[in-house]
Design an enzyme around this catalytic site. Structure first.
Site, mmCIF file in Angstrom:
data_model
loop_
_atom_site.group_PDB
_atom_site.id
_atom_site.type_symbol
_atom_site.label_atom_id
_atom_site.label_comp_id
_atom_site.label_asym_id
_atom_site.label_seq_id
_atom_site.Cartn_x
_atom_site.Cartn_y
_atom_site.Cartn_z
ATOM 1 N N HIS A 105 0.839 -1.194 0.000
ATOM 2 C CA HIS A 105 0.000 0.000 0.000
ATOM 3 C C HIS A 105 0.878 1.250 0.000
ATOM 4 O O HIS A 105 1.964 1.269 0.589
ATOM 5 C CB HIS A 105 -0.942 0.007 1.207
ATOM 6 C CG HIS A 105 -2.149 -0.862 1.013
ATOM 7 N ND1 HIS A 105 -2.868 -1.414 2.058
ATOM 8 C CD2 HIS A 105 -2.789 -1.272 -0.129
ATOM 9 C CE1 HIS A 105 -3.877 -2.118 1.573
ATOM 10 N NE2 HIS A 105 -3.847 -2.049 0.266
ATOM 11 N N ASP B 189 0.992 4.111 1.470
ATOM 12 C CA ASP B 189 1.484 4.777 2.676
ATOM 13 C C ASP B 189 2.640 4.023 3.330
ATOM 14 O O ASP B 189 3.196 4.478 4.332
ATOM 15 C CB ASP B 189 0.347 5.007 3.688
ATOM 16 C CG ASP B 189 -0.370 3.736 4.109
ATOM 17 O OD1 ASP B 189 -0.489 2.815 3.287
ATOM 18 O OD2 ASP B 189 -0.829 3.666 5.268
ATOM 19 N N HIS B 190 3.027 2.898 2.717
ATOM 20 C CA HIS B 190 4.160 2.130 3.233
ATOM 21 C C HIS B 190 5.323 2.060 2.248
ATOM 22 O O HIS B 190 6.412 1.604 2.628
ATOM 23 C CB HIS B 190 3.714 0.714 3.599
ATOM 24 C CG HIS B 190 2.749 0.683 4.747
ATOM 25 N ND1 HIS B 190 3.095 0.277 6.017
ATOM 26 C CD2 HIS B 190 1.441 1.033 4.817
ATOM 27 C CE1 HIS B 190 2.047 0.371 6.820
ATOM 28 N NE2 HIS B 190 1.024 0.830 6.110
ATOM 29 N N HIS C 172 -4.711 -8.645 5.626
ATOM 30 C CA HIS C 172 -4.954 -7.238 5.294
ATOM 31 C C HIS C 172 -5.624 -7.045 3.932
ATOM 32 O O HIS C 172 -5.711 -5.929 3.434
ATOM 33 C CB HIS C 172 -3.630 -6.478 5.354
ATOM 34 C CG HIS C 172 -3.772 -4.987 5.270
ATOM 35 N ND1 HIS C 172 -4.672 -4.264 6.030
ATOM 36 C CD2 HIS C 172 -3.132 -4.072 4.486
ATOM 37 C CE1 HIS C 172 -4.566 -2.980 5.737
ATOM 38 N NE2 HIS C 172 -3.645 -2.833 4.802
ATOM 39 N N ASP D 16 0.083 -3.898 8.498
ATOM 40 C CA ASP D 16 -1.344 -3.687 8.732
ATOM 41 C C ASP D 16 -2.054 -5.039 8.707
ATOM 42 O O ASP D 16 -1.774 -5.889 7.857
ATOM 43 C CB ASP D 16 -1.935 -2.788 7.651
ATOM 44 C CG ASP D 16 -1.365 -1.376 7.693
ATOM 45 O OD1 ASP D 16 -0.521 -1.106 8.570
ATOM 46 O OD2 ASP D 16 -1.769 -0.558 6.849
ATOM 47 N N HIS E 297 0.505 3.537 13.550
ATOM 48 C CA HIS E 297 -0.472 3.554 12.451
ATOM 49 C C HIS E 297 -1.789 4.171 12.957
ATOM 50 O O HIS E 297 -2.869 3.588 12.883
ATOM 51 C CB HIS E 297 -0.717 2.136 11.914
ATOM 52 C CG HIS E 297 -1.220 2.119 10.490
ATOM 53 N ND1 HIS E 297 -2.548 1.993 10.187
ATOM 54 C CD2 HIS E 297 -0.566 2.206 9.316
ATOM 55 C CE1 HIS E 297 -2.701 1.996 8.872
ATOM 56 N NE2 HIS E 297 -1.502 2.129 8.310
#
EC number: 3.1.26.11
Length: 309
Positions: A65, A67-68, A140, A211, A269
């Site tokens: 993802h 944001d990672h 996830h 996540d 997170h």
């Protein structure tokens, strides 16, 4: 050994929380830094720290993802201009190599160092005399992994004061004593080296999860860890929403810590929708089940201590 939290937010950058990135600082252990995830703006966060990009030898990505991972191409490029000439290894799910290579190719970026990709599957992903890193899949909705970093045990320290008290001079003989051997001294005395070496110290264990919904693999990865880093995207009353979005609540993170018998739980997170009072509430919710819990802020440093013997 220290953890520095470069980004503790979820989804998108916020004023007070950047997106996910954690530095495991192993400067005393191997003069290196390992990154776990590299969200947008990670290199700006590094500029606020004492981390030198050339010291980053490994980057472990939990999942793909944005944001990672959106901070990776910029960090890799900048490392070339900041004295980084040594090989860098990137570990992550299938697709991480394609993402990075595409970004570098399209931007015509040339790196001054070798880049090696290790696309992971469950099991040991790295091991040497100092550390073993294993991973397991999480839940996830996209391939997401948690990492367990286990340090090798430390040999006992040579008890120099006891040797000095017996008037045993320093020198090569100390090396034999440190190995626990029986040694005959020049004056005829025989000593047992084992009597002058302290107890071994158990290596430290750090678990960093990607996540995830609550899943048994989280507990397996965290078993007896000195520090567990776990997401806390939702509060305890939002369990249905957490499940729908493949995330965890504060209570679920605490349940993992409790079942795995970890020493300390670190929550990260954190959604931008949570303000100061809400964040305190999240921490307190987790503490209802697991008292040694802390929500971290961006740039915060947490030492990883040895277990008390």
């Amino acid at each position: 050994m220290e953890l520095q939290f470069l980004g503790t937010g979820a989804g998108v950058p916020a004023k007070h929380r950047n997106v996910s990135s954690i530095a495991l600082k192993l400067l005393d252990e191997r003069n290196a830094v390992w990154l776990f995830d590299c969200g947008e703006g990670t290199q700006l966060q590094i500029l606020k720290s004492n981390i030198r990009p050339r010291k980053i030898e490994k980057i472990f990505i939990t999942h793909l993802h944005g944001d990672h991972i959106f901070g990776l191409p910029g960090l890799l490029s900048s490392r070339s201009f900041q004295g980084g000439n040594e090989k860098l290894e990137i570990y992550g799910p299938v697709g991480i190599a394609e993402f990075v290579r595409t970004a570098l190719k399209v931007s015509q970026t040339r790196l001054s160092y070798e880049l090696k990709f290790i696309e992971i599957k469950e099991g040991v992903v790295f091991s040497d005399k100092q550390f073993t890193v294993t991973c397991k899949p999480l839940d996830h909705g996209i391939a997401s992994f948690g990492y367990r970093i286990v340090e090798a045990d430390h040999e006992g320290e040579l008890q120099v004061d006891k040797l000095a008290a017996l008037h045993i001079p320093s020198g090569p003989i100390y090396g034999k004593i440190k190995q626990g051997k029986s040694v005959e001294l020049p004056d005829g005395r025989v000593i047992n080296g084992k009597d002058f070496v302290g107890e071994k110290k158990s290596g430290r264990i750090v678990t960093i999860l990607g996540d995830t919904r609550k899943t048994p693999n989280s507990v397996l990865l965290a078993e007896n860890a000195d520090i567990l880093v776990h997401e806390s995207t939702f509060n305890k009353d939002e369990e249905k929403m957490a499940k729908a979005y493949y995330h965890s609540t504060s209570h679920q993170a605490a349940q993992v810590a409790l079942k795995a018998q970890v020493e300390k739980l670190i929550l990260t997170h954190i959604s931008a929708r949570y303000l100061t009072g809400d964040i305190i509430q999240l921490e307190n919710e987790a503490k209802e089940l697991f008292s040694n819990t802390k929500i971290v802020k961006d740039m915060e440093i947490v030492a990883v201590p040895f277990k008390a013997e």
